[in-house]
Design a protein around this motif. Structure first.
Motif, PDB file in Angstrom:
ATOM      1  N   LEU A  99      -9.364 -20.522 -16.885  1.00  9.65           N
ATOM      2  CA  LEU A  99      -8.407 -20.498 -15.769  1.00  9.65           C
ATOM      3  C   LEU A  99      -7.121 -19.805 -16.185  1.00  9.65           C
ATOM      4  CD1 LEU A  99      -8.776 -24.030 -14.165  1.00  9.65           C
ATOM      5  CD2 LEU A  99      -9.728 -21.875 -13.405  1.00  9.65           C
TER       6      LEU A  99
ATOM      7  N   ILE B  96     -10.687  -7.720  10.861  1.00 11.36           N
ATOM      8  CA  ILE B  96      -9.363  -7.193  11.220  1.00 11.36           C
ATOM      9  C   ILE B  96      -9.354  -6.736  12.677  1.00 11.36           C
ATOM     10  CG2 ILE B  96      -7.783  -5.286  10.792  1.00 11.36           C
ATOM     11  CD1 ILE B  96      -8.482  -5.605   7.837  1.00 11.36           C
TER      12      ILE B  96
ATOM     13  N   PRO C 261     -14.087 -12.648  -5.870  1.00 13.18           N
ATOM     14  CA  PRO C 261     -12.672 -12.269  -5.961  1.00 13.18           C
ATOM     15  C   PRO C 261     -12.428 -10.843  -5.502  1.00 13.18           C
ATOM     16  CG  PRO C 261     -13.419 -13.266  -8.005  1.00 13.18           C
ATOM     17  CD  PRO C 261     -14.616 -13.158  -7.126  1.00 13.18           C
ATOM     18  N   ARG C 262     -13.435  -9.992  -5.611  1.00 15.88           N
ATOM     19  CA  ARG C 262     -13.224  -8.600  -5.296  1.00 15.88           C
ATOM     20  C   ARG C 262     -12.898  -8.393  -3.816  1.00 15.88           C
ATOM     21  NH1 ARG C 262     -17.041  -3.765  -7.249  1.00 15.88           N
ATOM     22  NH2 ARG C 262     -16.126  -2.200  -5.922  1.00 15.88           N
TER      23      ARG C 262
ATOM     24  N   ALA D 180     -11.652   2.049   0.138  1.00 16.19           N
ATOM     25  CA  ALA D 180     -12.619   1.342  -0.689  1.00 16.19           C
ATOM     26  C   ALA D 180     -13.497   2.350  -1.402  1.00 16.19           C
ATOM     27  CB  ALA D 180     -13.464   0.435   0.178  1.00 16.19           C
ATOM     28  N   HIS D 181     -14.008   1.935  -2.554  1.00 12.85           N
ATOM     29  CA  HIS D 181     -14.910   2.800  -3.306  1.00 12.85           C
ATOM     30  C   HIS D 181     -16.304   2.742  -2.685  1.00 12.85           C
ATOM     31  CE1 HIS D 181     -17.130   4.580  -6.576  1.00 12.85           C
ATOM     32  NE2 HIS D 181     -17.879   3.492  -6.634  1.00 12.85           N
TER      33      HIS D 181
ATOM     34  N   ARG E 187      -9.041 -15.378  -9.954  1.00 13.69           N
ATOM     35  CA  ARG E 187      -8.833 -13.929  -9.966  1.00 13.69           C
ATOM     36  C   ARG E 187      -8.858 -13.331  -8.564  1.00 13.69           C
ATOM     37  NH1 ARG E 187     -11.126 -10.306 -14.493  1.00 13.69           N
ATOM     38  NH2 ARG E 187      -9.199  -9.307 -13.944  1.00 13.69           N
ATOM     39  N   ARG E 188      -8.339 -14.092  -7.591  1.00 11.18           N
ATOM     40  CA  ARG E 188      -8.181 -13.551  -6.256  1.00 11.18           C
ATOM     41  C   ARG E 188      -6.702 -13.333  -5.996  1.00 11.18           C
ATOM     42  NH1 ARG E 188      -9.355 -17.061  -2.300  1.00 11.18           N
ATOM     43  NH2 ARG E 188      -9.491 -18.899  -3.595  1.00 11.18           N
TER      44      ARG E 188
ATOM     45  N   LYS F 219      -4.850 -12.448 -16.519  1.00 10.49           N
ATOM     46  CA  LYS F 219      -5.431 -11.123 -16.276  1.00 10.49           C
ATOM     47  C   LYS F 219      -5.065 -10.585 -14.902  1.00 10.49           C
ATOM     48  CE  LYS F 219      -9.575 -12.183 -18.104  1.00 10.49           C
ATOM     49  NZ  LYS F 219     -11.020 -12.191 -18.247  1.00 10.49           N
ATOM     50  N   GLY F 220      -4.741 -11.481 -13.978  1.00 18.39           N
ATOM     51  CA  GLY F 220      -4.377 -11.026 -12.637  1.00 18.39           C
ATOM     52  C   GLY F 220      -5.607 -10.822 -11.782  1.00 18.39           C
ATOM     53  N   PRO F 221      -5.401 -10.669 -10.475  1.00 20.39           N
ATOM     54  CA  PRO F 221      -6.532 -10.612  -9.563  1.00 20.39           C
ATOM     55  C   PRO F 221      -7.371  -9.355  -9.747  1.00 20.39           C
ATOM     56  CG  PRO F 221      -4.434 -10.439  -8.396  1.00 20.39           C
ATOM     57  CD  PRO F 221      -4.112 -10.624  -9.821  1.00 20.39           C
ATOM     58  N   SER F 222      -8.655  -9.482  -9.454  1.00 19.75           N
ATOM     59  CA  SER F 222      -9.554  -8.329  -9.544  1.00 19.75           C
ATOM     60  C   SER F 222      -9.959  -7.891  -8.151  1.00 19.75           C
ATOM     61  CB  SER F 222     -10.790  -8.709 -10.353  1.00 19.75           C
ATOM     62  OG  SER F 222     -11.495  -9.731  -9.677  1.00 19.75           O
ATOM     63  N   THR F 223      -9.080  -8.127  -7.188  1.00 15.49           N
ATOM     64  CA  THR F 223      -9.431  -7.837  -5.803  1.00 15.49           C
ATOM     65  C   THR F 223      -9.219  -6.368  -5.479  1.00 15.49           C
ATOM     66  OG1 THR F 223      -8.698 -10.050  -5.278  1.00 15.49           O
ATOM     67  CG2 THR F 223      -8.996  -8.560  -3.440  1.00 15.49           C
ATOM     68  N   ASP F 224     -10.163  -5.826  -4.712  1.00 19.81           N
ATOM     69  CA  ASP F 224     -10.022  -4.487  -4.164  1.00 19.81           C
ATOM     70  C   ASP F 224      -8.877  -4.494  -3.168  1.00 19.81           C
ATOM     71  OD1 ASP F 224     -11.838  -2.901  -5.286  1.00 19.81           O
ATOM     72  OD2 ASP F 224     -13.088  -2.632  -3.507  1.00 19.81           O
ATOM     73  N   GLY F 225      -8.145  -3.414  -3.098  1.00 20.03           N
ATOM     74  CA  GLY F 225      -7.089  -3.381  -2.083  1.00 20.03           C
ATOM     75  C   GLY F 225      -7.606  -3.077  -0.705  1.00 20.03           C
ATOM     76  N   PHE F 226      -8.934  -3.247  -0.464  1.00 22.36           N
ATOM     77  CA  PHE F 226      -9.577  -2.539   0.639  1.00 22.36           C
ATOM     78  C   PHE F 226      -8.861  -2.428   1.984  1.00 22.36           C
ATOM     79  CE2 PHE F 226     -12.108  -2.985   4.495  1.00 22.36           C
ATOM     80  CZ  PHE F 226     -12.163  -1.635   4.765  1.00 22.36           C
ATOM     81  N   PRO F 227      -8.542  -3.502   2.687  1.00 22.34           N
ATOM     82  CA  PRO F 227      -8.057  -3.174   4.042  1.00 22.34           C
ATOM     83  C   PRO F 227      -6.799  -2.325   4.002  1.00 22.34           C
ATOM     84  CG  PRO F 227      -8.286  -5.559   3.757  1.00 22.34           C
ATOM     85  CD  PRO F 227      -8.522  -4.930   2.437  1.00 22.34           C
TER      86      PRO F 227
ATOM     87  N   ASN G  60      -7.631 -16.179 -16.455  1.00 19.85           N
ATOM     88  CA  ASN G  60      -7.704 -15.544 -15.149  1.00 19.85           C
ATOM     89  C   ASN G  60      -6.318 -15.314 -14.573  1.00 19.85           C
ATOM     90  OD1 ASN G  60     -10.413 -15.418 -15.211  1.00 19.85           O
ATOM     91  ND2 ASN G  60     -10.764 -17.143 -13.852  1.00 19.85           N
ATOM     92  N   VAL G  61      -5.465 -16.329 -14.714  1.00 20.32           N
ATOM     93  CA  VAL G  61      -4.096 -16.173 -14.202  1.00 20.32           C
ATOM     94  C   VAL G  61      -3.415 -15.028 -14.940  1.00 20.32           C
ATOM     95  CG1 VAL G  61      -1.847 -17.251 -14.000  1.00 20.32           C
ATOM     96  CG2 VAL G  61      -3.903 -18.580 -13.543  1.00 20.32           C
TER      97      VAL G  61
ATOM     98  N   ARG H 294      -5.249 -17.322  -7.754  1.00 15.50           N
ATOM     99  CA  ARG H 294      -5.008 -16.565  -8.984  1.00 15.50           C
ATOM    100  C   ARG H 294      -5.920 -17.038 -10.104  1.00 15.50           C
ATOM    101  NH1 ARG H 294      -0.706 -12.837  -8.883  1.00 15.50           N
ATOM    102  NH2 ARG H 294      -0.838 -12.242  -6.721  1.00 15.50           N
ATOM    103  N   MET H 295      -6.175 -18.359 -10.132  1.00 18.29           N
ATOM    104  CA  MET H 295      -7.043 -18.886 -11.177  1.00 18.29           C
ATOM    105  C   MET H 295      -8.472 -18.400 -11.000  1.00 18.29           C
ATOM    106  SD  MET H 295      -5.715 -22.721 -11.599  1.00 18.29           S
ATOM    107  CE  MET H 295      -4.187 -23.061 -12.422  1.00 18.29           C
TER     108      MET H 295
ATOM    109  N   ARG I 131      -6.758 -13.539   1.533  1.00 16.52           N
ATOM    110  CA  ARG I 131      -5.415 -12.936   1.499  1.00 16.52           C
ATOM    111  C   ARG I 131      -4.995 -12.463   2.873  1.00 16.52           C
ATOM    112  NH1 ARG I 131      -7.178  -7.055  -0.264  1.00 16.52           N
ATOM    113  NH2 ARG I 131      -9.323  -7.631   0.161  1.00 16.52           N
TER     114      ARG I 131
END
Lengths: 142, 178, 321
Positions: B8, A130, A34-35, B26-27, C40-41, B14-22, B11-12, C37-38, A40
């Motif tokens: 599930l 990208i 997910p990270r 990034a860290h 966590r994406r 808590k919200g996404p754990s995605t990096d905002g990378f592009p 997870n919905v 979302r399920m 997306r």
């Protein structure tokens, strides 16, 4: 305009040309962890070369796989963009000069984007995707 | 059995754990091994880096006129293993946190680190040499009362002679003193 | 002649054709988004399926040299057309009563497998061994999930027919009309097993995990879709979007058509909301939580659980309960 919209749906296809699997795992993380979530950006890993827009090549292109890889690559409909992921397809990497290595890949295929690393970071792969998307848009004439 | 529903829904929630990378930065971990850099001022040309390099990414070629050597490090062959950094006696090689590796094919052969490292000449006989960096000589001669800076400007042969002279003087002094 | 134009309108614009297409694609986008979302994406934007279609339309279509050209190119259009007609047969309670004389459960039963048949035709016409494998798997799945579907449709028809005194009522408009007058079938305990069977039928017919055996990309490389590219593949995706709309709409019409007080627009929105809810419940959650069955497991699953459940309802309805 339509082309700009289309460029937001790049479907990815992996070709493993004899890779150690390290880069493939990193490709997998971009989709499954997910990270990193490459979905997306509209990307999707597809199972058939016919559905692909961006081809991600890993591995040093072994002698045994050379013809098969070239054949699969030919199957992919135009316009397509080829990305070499990892140092192996780019230069042969640690396998360079081995008796079983036919690569580097750009001897046989036109590569558009290189993403060196052993393996590259998932973020670096996303960056490569990208860049490949921009190259793809340019190729479509948009 | 229906625990997965809880997960599930959680997870919905808590919200996404995605990096905002592009879209954001990034860290990069502190000890991340990214692109390798050479500091030519510290390089002594010992070629241990070329010897240990897993991918054979390092190329060192002496110029035919003896003015120095060309040091080339191909990022497209570098496996980022960090062995060169580990074995480099002078600390000239270091891995950076830079992982922005993606580049178009047209830049493939510019994607390397090229340096010309010039030789100096020996103060005694004029032979070409690369001096050890001061930090390293300081460690080597920490217990000896010698002029390390002068020694490092000499080739090994002249250095031997210099050291021998020094030792003879020291022993003369010791005899006359007793 | 005067009946032709409204019928054409219903087939091409609302609720078939355009409306179902747009709604179906948005439902697909919602499905992908919520699934992400399920896990966590973040997931793709809601209009991602539209972008995919635009992209596919601009791609080159490769026809394998050994393929049966006509069948290969006709198959996706066949599936798409079948589903476009189907979408016009689904009544939207409070907004659209269905085509008179056409909205028939049996017609739907015959039209619903069309996308699957199109997949099978396309897969076998592509002359790819993976296409043939996908063909046999799709066939197997179809045999399995059509049994509960038929039983569910019969149970509904029997129940409504028995209540209205005509024996067996196959007209979908009449089924909806009966429920508007007497309350939804979903609230009738006799129909609960049939409802459960229909909910279990949905993931199978839509080919989502764990029932995506025919298109398993890791096993048979997307099976029948393997050789398709460009606009032809786009038609399969459109047909799939339409089918999503049709099977969800059919479920809503058969079990819970209850309209809201208000105009037609409110009820269309309410219908879409019910479809989306049904989809999240039966497709998205299942997809996000499961892996993939082997083909014989999926086959046996359908014969073991949904089929007896649907038959139970059918029996109860037949006894006139």
């Amino acid at each position: 305009m339509l082309r700009k919209l289309a460029a937001r749906s790049p479907w990815l296809y992996r070709i493993n040309t004899g890779s150690c699997n390290g880069c493939d795992v990193e490709l997998l993380t971009t989709a499954c962890i997910p990270r990193y979530d490459v979905e997306r950006l509209g990307c999707r890993y597809c199972g058939s070369p016919r559905h692909a827009d961006i081809v991600l090549i890993t591995g040093p292109l072994t002698v045994r796989l050379k013809d098969k890889v070239l054949r699969v690559w030919e199957e992919i409909p135009e316009p397509k963009v080829t990305v070499a992921v990892g140092i192996c397809p780019v230069s042969g990497g640690v396998f360079r000069g081995g008796y079983s290595i036919a690569g580097p890949v750009d001897k046989y295929l036109p590569i558009d984007i290189n993403v060196p690393g052993c393996p590259p970071r998932p973020q670096a792969i996303i960056e490569g995707v990208i860049k490949a998307r921009d190259a793809w848009l340019a190729r479509m004439g948009g | 059995m229906l625990d997965f529903l809880k997960i599930l829904a959680g997870n919905v929630f808590k919200g996404p754990s995605t990096d905002g990378f592009p879209f954001t930065q990034a860290h990069t971990p502190r000890r991340f091994r990214g692109k390798v850099h050479l500091n030519p001022a510290l390089c002594v040309g010992c070629t241990i880096c070329r010897h240990v390099c897993a991918g054979g990414a390092i190329h060192i070629a002496e110029r035919p006129d003896g003015s120095g050597y060309d040091y080339t490090l191909w990022h497209n062959t570098c496996a980022l293993c960090g062995l060169c950094q580990h074995y480099c006696p002078t600390g000239a090689l270091s891995t950076s946190g830079d992982w922005h590796n993606a580049h178009p094919q047209s830049e493939k052969y510019q994607w390397c680190e090229r340096h010309f490292v010039p030789f100096l000449s020996c103060d005694g006989c004029g032979a070409p040499l690369r001096p050890l960096p001061p930090a390293l000589t300081g460690r080597i001669y920490a217990d000896n009362h010698v002029d390390a800076a002068r020694l490092m400007r000499l080739c090994p042969r002249c250095r031997q002679i210099e050291t021998a002279m020094h030792a003879r003087e020291a022993s003369h002094e010791a005899q006359s003193g007793s | 002649m005067n009946d032709i134009f409204p019928a054409l309108f219903h087939m091409l614009v609302f609720p078939g054709g355009l409306f179902a297409l747009v709604a179906g694609l948005f439902l697909k986008g919602l499905d992908r988004r919520v699934e992400a979302r399920m896990q966590r994406r973040v997931g793709p934007p809601l209009w991602q399926p539209f972008l995919d279609i635009v992209k596919l339309a601009l791609k080159q279509t490769v026809i394998p040299a050994t393929a049966q050209r006509t069948a290969f190119l006709a198959a996706p259009v066949l599936g798409f057309a079948g589903m476009a007609v189907c979408a016009a047969l689904i009544p939207v309670a409070g907004a659209y009563a269905g085509l008179p004389g056409l909205g028939d459960l049996l017609v739907l039963f015959y039209l619903l497998p069309l996308p699957a048949v199109a997949l099978m035709v396309g897969g076998s016409a592509s002359s790819s061994p993976f296409g043939a494998l996908g063909f046999s798997r799709e066939m197997c799945m179809m045999l399995a999930y059509e049994v509960p579907l038929l039983a569910v449709l019969l149970a509904v028809a029997m129940k409504v027919g028995a209540a209205t005194g005509v024996g067996v009522e196959f007209s979908l408009s009449a089924v909806v009309g009966y429920q508007l007058a007497h309350g939804s079938l979903a609230l009738d305990p006799v129909m609960w097993p049939a409802l459960a069977a229909y909910l279990l039928f949905l993931p199978g017919t839509m080919g989502v995990p764990p029932f995506d055996v025919p298109e398993a990309e890791t096993e048979v490389l997307e099976g029948p879709l393997l050789e398709y590219s460009g606009p032809a593949l786009g038609f399969f995706h459109l047909a799939s979007a339409l089918k999503t709309m049709v099977v969800l709409g059919l479920g809503v019409a058969m079990f819970f058509p209850a309209p809201l007080p208000g105009g037609a627009l409110v009820n269309v929105a309410w219908f879409l909301a019910k479809c989306a809810g049904l989809m999240l419940l039966t497709l998205t959650v299942v997809k996000a939580a499961t892996g993939r069955f082997r083909v014989e497991q999926a086959f046996l699953f359908y014969l073991k659980y949904p089929a007896p459940l649907a038959l139970l309802s059918l029996g109860l309805a037949w006894r006139g309960l």
